[in-house]
Design an enzyme around this catalytic site. Structure first.
Site, PDB file in Angstrom:
ATOM      1  N   CYS A 201     -11.694  32.657  19.037  1.00 53.74           N
ATOM      2  CA  CYS A 201     -10.940  31.622  19.739  1.00 53.74           C
ATOM      3  C   CYS A 201     -11.780  30.355  19.882  1.00 53.74           C
ATOM      4  CB  CYS A 201     -10.528  32.102  21.125  1.00 53.74           C
ATOM      5  SG  CYS A 201      -9.270  33.398  21.075  1.00 53.74           S
TER       6      CYS A 201
ATOM      7  N   HIS B 288      -7.780  27.863  23.932  1.00 55.16           N
ATOM      8  CA  HIS B 288      -7.448  28.170  25.327  1.00 55.16           C
ATOM      9  C   HIS B 288      -8.491  27.569  26.258  1.00 55.16           C
ATOM     10  CE1 HIS B 288     -10.597  31.231  25.764  1.00 55.16           C
ATOM     11  NE2 HIS B 288     -10.247  31.652  24.550  1.00 55.16           N
TER      12      HIS B 288
ATOM     13  N   SER C 106      -4.586  39.755  17.214  1.00 55.97           N
ATOM     14  CA  SER C 106      -5.558  39.057  16.393  1.00 55.97           C
ATOM     15  C   SER C 106      -5.118  37.618  16.219  1.00 55.97           C
ATOM     16  CB  SER C 106      -5.703  39.758  15.047  1.00 55.97           C
ATOM     17  OG  SER C 106      -4.517  39.675  14.307  1.00 55.97           O
ATOM     18  N   GLY C 107      -5.901  36.859  15.550  1.00 54.39           N
ATOM     19  CA  GLY C 107      -5.584  35.457  15.338  1.00 54.39           C
ATOM     20  C   GLY C 107      -6.641  34.561  15.948  1.00 54.39           C
TER      21      GLY C 107
END
Length: 86
Positions: A25, A6, A1-2
């Site tokens: 993201c 990118h 998770s988080g």
């Protein structure tokens, strides 16, 4: 998770900065193989350091909690250890 930054080579160039296509993201326009130094992803990689603060503006969404992900990128060891035991 988080929440992570990118490179994204598979998204159409028109989506970046205007369409929410992620579940957390932040995708940066990139090329497959990351061989193009003129992409936003290359710029970010070449001009940032781990731990740099990133501010995402005008999303209308809430601020991500610092414990989102419970990992070494955003918490010190004591905080991570205490959170992972829960």
């Amino acid at each position: 998770s988080g929440t992570f930054l990118h490179g994204n080579y598979w998204g159409a160039k028109s989506i970046f900065g205007s369409v929410n296509t992620s579940h957390g993201c932040v995708g940066l326009s990139d090329t497959k193989g990351a061989n193009d130094p003129n992409t936003p992803a290359a710029w970010m990689f070449n001009n940032s350091l781990v731990g740099d603060v990133v501010v995402i503006k005008n999303t209308g969404d809430r601020t991500v909690s610092p414990d989102n992900g419970l990992n070494g990128w955003n918490m010190d060891w004591a905080q991570w250890k205490a959170g992972s035991a829960a």
